[in-house]
Scaffold this motif. Structure first.
Motif, short mmCIF file in Angstrom:
data_model
loop_
_atom_site.label_atom_id
_atom_site.label_comp_id
_atom_site.label_asym_id
_atom_site.label_seq_id
_atom_site.Cartn_x
_atom_site.Cartn_y
_atom_site.Cartn_z
N GLY A 1 38.24 -13.00 60.10
CA GLY A 1 39.19 -12.80 59.02
C GLY A 1 40.58 -12.47 59.52
N VAL A 2 41.54 -12.71 58.63
CA VAL A 2 42.94 -12.40 58.90
C VAL A 2 43.41 -11.41 57.84
CG1 VAL A 2 45.27 -13.31 59.09
CG2 VAL A 2 43.34 -14.69 59.88
N ILE A 3 43.71 -10.20 58.27
CA ILE A 3 44.22 -9.17 57.36
C ILE A 3 45.73 -9.29 57.30
CG2 ILE A 3 44.45 -6.70 56.93
CD1 ILE A 3 41.78 -6.28 58.27
N ARG A 4 46.24 -9.44 56.09
CA ARG A 4 47.67 -9.62 55.92
C ARG A 4 48.43 -8.31 56.16
NH1 ARG A 4 49.98 -14.53 55.51
NH2 ARG A 4 51.44 -13.76 53.94
N LYS A 5 49.72 -8.46 56.32
CA LYS A 5 50.57 -7.29 56.52
C LYS A 5 50.57 -6.44 55.25
CE LYS A 5 54.24 -7.98 58.86
NZ LYS A 5 55.60 -8.44 59.28
N PHE A 6 50.47 -5.10 55.43
CA PHE A 6 50.43 -4.19 54.28
C PHE A 6 51.73 -4.30 53.50
CE2 PHE A 6 50.48 -0.02 52.17
CZ PHE A 6 49.20 -0.03 51.59
N PRO A 7 51.69 -4.41 52.18
CA PRO A 7 52.90 -4.70 51.39
C PRO A 7 53.92 -3.59 51.38
CG PRO A 7 51.03 -4.29 49.94
CD PRO A 7 50.48 -4.36 51.33
N ASP A 8 53.53 -2.33 51.64
CA ASP A 8 54.46 -1.20 51.58
C ASP A 8 54.54 -0.54 52.94
OD1 ASP A 8 55.00 -1.56 48.88
OD2 ASP A 8 53.23 -0.38 48.29
N TYR A 9 55.43 0.46 52.99
CA TYR A 9 55.56 1.25 54.21
C TYR A 9 54.31 2.09 54.42
CZ TYR A 9 57.05 5.02 57.28
OH TYR A 9 57.12 5.94 58.29
N ILE A 10 53.84 2.12 55.66
CA ILE A 10 52.63 2.90 55.98
C ILE A 10 53.08 4.18 56.67
CG2 ILE A 10 50.45 2.90 57.24
CD1 ILE A 10 50.47 -0.12 57.14
N ASP A 11 52.69 5.32 56.08
CA ASP A 11 53.05 6.58 56.73
C ASP A 11 52.15 6.82 57.93
OD1 ASP A 11 50.62 7.45 55.78
OD2 ASP A 11 51.47 8.59 54.12
N GLN A 12 52.42 7.87 58.67
CA GLN A 12 51.67 8.15 59.88
C GLN A 12 50.20 8.44 59.62
OE1 GLN A 12 53.74 11.34 61.88
NE2 GLN A 12 55.40 9.99 62.58
N ASP A 13 49.86 8.89 58.41
CA ASP A 13 48.47 9.24 58.11
C ASP A 13 47.69 8.09 57.51
OD1 ASP A 13 49.24 11.71 58.98
OD2 ASP A 13 49.60 12.50 56.95
N GLU B 1 53.00 -11.28 45.44
CA GLU B 1 53.47 -12.56 45.94
C GLU B 1 54.97 -12.71 45.71
OE1 GLU B 1 51.27 -15.40 43.77
OE2 GLU B 1 52.31 -15.09 41.88
N ASN B 2 55.62 -13.45 46.59
CA ASN B 2 57.06 -13.68 46.49
C ASN B 2 57.28 -14.98 45.73
OD1 ASN B 2 57.76 -11.42 48.07
ND2 ASN B 2 57.26 -12.58 49.93
N ARG B 3 57.58 -14.83 44.45
CA ARG B 3 57.79 -16.00 43.61
C ARG B 3 59.16 -16.61 43.92
NH1 ARG B 3 54.33 -16.44 39.31
NH2 ARG B 3 55.85 -17.64 38.12
N LYS B 4 59.20 -17.91 44.08
CA LYS B 4 60.45 -18.60 44.37
C LYS B 4 61.34 -18.59 43.14
CE LYS B 4 58.78 -19.58 48.40
NZ LYS B 4 59.24 -18.87 49.59
N SER C 1 46.58 -7.25 45.46
CA SER C 1 47.55 -7.77 46.43
C SER C 1 46.87 -8.73 47.39
CB SER C 1 48.19 -6.62 47.21
OG SER C 1 47.21 -5.95 47.98
N VAL C 2 47.69 -9.52 48.08
CA VAL C 2 47.18 -10.44 49.11
C VAL C 2 46.52 -9.64 50.22
CG1 VAL C 2 47.82 -12.24 50.76
CG2 VAL C 2 48.98 -12.11 48.55
N PHE C 3 47.07 -8.48 50.53
CA PHE C 3 46.49 -7.63 51.57
C PHE C 3 45.07 -7.22 51.22
CE2 PHE C 3 45.59 -3.19 52.67
CZ PHE C 3 45.49 -3.29 54.04
#
Length: 799
Positions: A530-542, A788-791, A554-556
């Protein structure tokens, strides 16, 4: 098992030209930036670079076509106008011609107008008159001076390189600077900064020669094309016209030199003959007076006339003999140019003049070749061989002339001897009279002959015309040939595009990291689940956002579910699975993947427990809010029980065992039987036991856990994992005989810059196509995902 892994077919890949296009399209702004920067540089170049102008003119060589044949001894050898033009170009570029041309211009003072960006030469305009009162002819100051108006009566003058040495002078005041005495008479225009400097004619030689170009106007023509380039259009035209005029004058002087040499030689001979004629006349008059002789008999007079004719002919032959020997000496002395100083009785028309002209052309061509090649080179040797052949022909002709002339002289001597013998029957008094009369008449005839030759030579010199004429004079051309704005901008555009494309290729070439699944598929036979997509938001240290799965649509989230689905096919014969998750180095997201897998498994009501088995540098406990004072290290060292280290997350329905304090022997603790027993006991209680281990590329702590697990997942993160990481799962499989290794691709996005331009072709079989998975790229705008990023062109559609 190892053999099965090695026998897998290589992945079949083909070039995808659309991907190549997307690579460059993804960084179009890089290309736009490099093009913009290049155009700005071109604009600055055009703004700051002074223009260069070029003017042209043409000269016609008046000589006939020099293509000649040297006769049967030499064989035919053709010479075209190219050789003549090249030879004359050296004359045009000579210092004498250039200096004489500069003298005709107003060269003594150069004026400049200083601008904010560049300084402009004002030639031929004179903004104010500088009168030179005294100037050293050689040693004077040639530095640049600046001058500005101070008021109606005064001006400021100072060196251009040091504006702090300003001195105020009055108009008309005498100024002494650098062996120069001058004064400025005219009023200097206000609000302008002018510069000037004093010159000698030698200062312009390099400028004139540097911009002068000479060549053929067309092939096989006698027209010479000249061009002059300079930063001042008027100066270029003036100096080119002056050079052509001085060359024509110089050519006339050179052509008249031979006639002048003949005149000088005859003058020297006339001086001697006049003296001898005077002596012989005086002697004859004295003899007549003393012996009371008035006239001779008819027979005696005939003898005297015959003897004087023979003596005159002998004198002429001796003069011719002298000219032939001079020519012979010039040929043997290897001079740069051979000149015929005397009229050789029509021999010029019989071929000798042609040979001498051909020799002079070859000698000039040799000088040209020596400037281009070494003396031992083949072109120089060829022309030297031609020179030797022509010289041999000239020597042969001269030797024949000498023999013929000497035979004629001997014949005349015999005739003179016969006449002298016939005079023996004359009385002694008459014999002496005949000798004096003959000497007198011979001197008079020779003097008359030399006077005729002098007059003829002077007439020839006066009739000589230049060997070249100006066909087209030069006119100022104000169209700059450099810098060319169209060429500059087009070149900048091409260089900008090349730099943009080159930058993209360079970044790709220097990139050691993995960014797309095709790269992994081409480097390893290990299956990708599998391919895990990039997390859509900022990920904190925890990593608390990932644990909460705040965006389930989400796609993620969908990519994590895809991994969960394929995970069920691994070790499917086991009801409970021990899954070990590792990576090459830290920072590749193995703990992040572990948390998300646990969360998605818990959502389908699976009993899941997480074990933070990275005893050296674990951060997994922060996601659960644990203080990590007790954990796996405490349990394995018998310092705590399982119930004491267990953490229950009732929100996400996940149990968790933190790593605990960092022990002094983390690798040894993981090799103990207590660890194996822990896994066996947990396997009976939970559906999935997820073990987060230390990176295998840094330490060996994870090896016993990998060998004890049912499934081993190797995490590769986009932009963090290097290409060597893709080979590690295959190496582990070979070394430890494992068949349960699979790869998870983490944090993969849609950045096309680093994507592989190959597309994996599973239709041909082989490769790691055991599991279906998607990288979820190219589905933007489908309406199935929240993030998703709608055009922009999709917003008009109804939702």
């Amino acid at each position: 098992m190892t053999e099965l892994v090695q026998e897998k077919k290589a992945v079949s890949q083909s070039i995808d030209f659309y991907k190549i296009f997307r690579v460059f399209l993804s960084r179009w702004y890089w290309i736009a930036a490099t093009v913009g920067i290049s155009l700005c540089i071109a604009w600055l170049y055009l703004w700051y670079t002074p223009p260069i102008y070029q003017t042209g003119a043409s000269l016609k060589l008046e000589d006939s076509n020099p293509a000649i044949s040297t006769g049967s001894q030499m064989g035919p050898q053709n010479y075209n106008y190219t050789d003549k033009i090249q030879a004359e170009s050296f004359t045009i570029r000579s210092n004498e011609v250039i200096l004489n041309a500069v003298k005709t211009l107003d060269y003594k003072i150069s004026y400049y107008l200083k601008g904010r960006i560049r300084t402009t030469e004002l030639y031929p305009n004179v903004p104010f008159v500088i009168e030179i009162l005294k100037q050293d002819s050689v040693n004077f100051d040639r530095s640049l001076f600046e001058v500005t108006a101070a008021d109606a009566q005064h001006f400021r003058l100072y060196p251009a390189e040091n504006d702090k040495q300003k001195t105020i002078y009055r108009y008309g005041q005498t100024i002494n600077i650098g062996n120069m005495t001058f004064r400025i008479k005219d009023r200097i225009p206000e609000k302008s900064v002018y510069q000037f400097k004093f010159n000698s004619k030698e200062d312009f030689v390099g400028r004139a020669m540097g911009g002068l170009n000479i060549g053929e106007a067309a092939r096989f023509t006698n027209v010479m094309s000249l061009s002059q380039t300079d930063g001042n259009a008027v100066f270029a035209a003036d100096i080119l016209n002056a050079i052509m005029k001085e060359y024509v004058k110089f050519d006339v002087i050179q052509r008249r030199r031979s006639a002048r040499q003949t005149v000088d030689f005859i003058d020297n001979q006339l001086g001697f003959i006049n003296t001898e004629a005077g002596k012989s006349g005086s002697n004859l008059a004295n003899f007549k007076t003393q012996n009371r002789m008035i006239d001779m008999g008819s027979s005696t007079a005939a003898t005297v006339g015959k003897l004087s004719d023979f003596e005159k002919q002998k004198t002429e032959l001796n003069l011719k003999q002298l000219g032939i020997k001079q020519l012979q000496e010039q040929v043997n002395s290897n001079r740069a140019k051979v000149e015929i100083g005397l009229d050789l009785e029509g021999e010029l028309n019989s071929g000798l003049g042609t040979l001498v002209g051909q020799l002079n052309t070859l000698l000039a061509n040799r000088e040209i070749k020596l400037g281009q090649f070494n003396s031992d080179s083949q072109p120089v040797k060829q022309i030297e061989q031609q020179i030797a052949n022509v010289k041999a022909s000239i020597r042969s002709a001269v030797s024949g002339m000498l023999r013929q002339n000497e035979q004629t002289i001997r014949y005349i001597d015999n005739q003179i001897a016969g006449v002298n013998q016939s005079m023996s029957t004359i009385p002694v008094k008459e014999q002496n009279f005949v000798k004096l009369q003959t000497n007198f008449e011979v001197n008079n005839k020779v003097r008359s002959y030399l006077s005729e030759k002098k007059l003829e030579a002077e007439m020839n010199a006066a009739a000589i015309v230049p060997g070249a004429s100006i066909v087209n004079p030069a006119y100022p051309s104000y169209y700059a040939i450099s810098p060319n704005s169209n060429k500059a901008y087009s070149t900048a555009m091409m260089l900008g595009l090349a730099a943009g494309f080159g930058l993209i290729l360079l970044v790709r070439f220097l990139n050691p990291y993995i960014y797309d699944k095709e790269t992994v598929e081409g480097l390893t036979h290990t299956p990708i689940i599998g391919v895990i997509r990039k997390f859509p938001d900022y990920i904190d240290q925890d990593s608390r956002q990932a644990l909460s799965l705040s965006k389930p649509k989400s796609v993620f989230a969908e990519s994590v579910r895809s991994v969960r689905t394929n995970l069920s096919f691994l070790a499917s014969h086991k009801a409970s699975k021990i899954i070990c998750i590792t990576s090459e180095i830290s920072g590749e997201g193995k703990s992040f993947v572990t948390i998300n897998l646990a969360s998605t498994l818990a959502l389908i009501e699976k009993k899941v427990i997480l074990i933070a088995a990275d005893l050296r540098k674990s951060k997994l406990h922060k996601a659960f809010g644990s203080d990590n004072k007790k954990g796996l290290s405490s349990l394995l060292s018998d310092q705590a029980t399982l119930a004491e280290v267990m953490i229950h997350d009732d929100v996400h329905h996940i149990d968790f065992i933190p790593s605990g304090p960092v022990p002094p022997n983390p690798s040894e603790l993981l090799h103990t039987a207590a660890m194996k027993e822990l896994l066996k006991s947990l396997e009976k209680t939970y559906d999935y036991v997820l073990v987060d281990t230390a990176p295998v590329g840094l330490v060996s702590d994870a090896i016993p856990l990998i060998r004890s697990s049912d499934v081993n997942l190797f995490v590769i993160r986009s932009g963090v994992s290097q290409q060597r990481a893709a080979n590690i799962p295959e190496r582990l499989s070979r070394e430890y005989g494992l068949s349960n290794l699979a790869i998870i691709l983490n944090a993969f996005g849609d950045d096309a810059l680093y994507s592989n331009y190959y597309t994996t072709d599973y239709s041909r079989g082989g490769g790691n196509s055991t599991y279906y998975y998607s990288d979820y790229s190219g589905y933007s705008g489908s309406g199935y995902y929240d993030d998703e990023n709608r055009k922009w062109w999709m917003f008009w559609k109804r939702k």
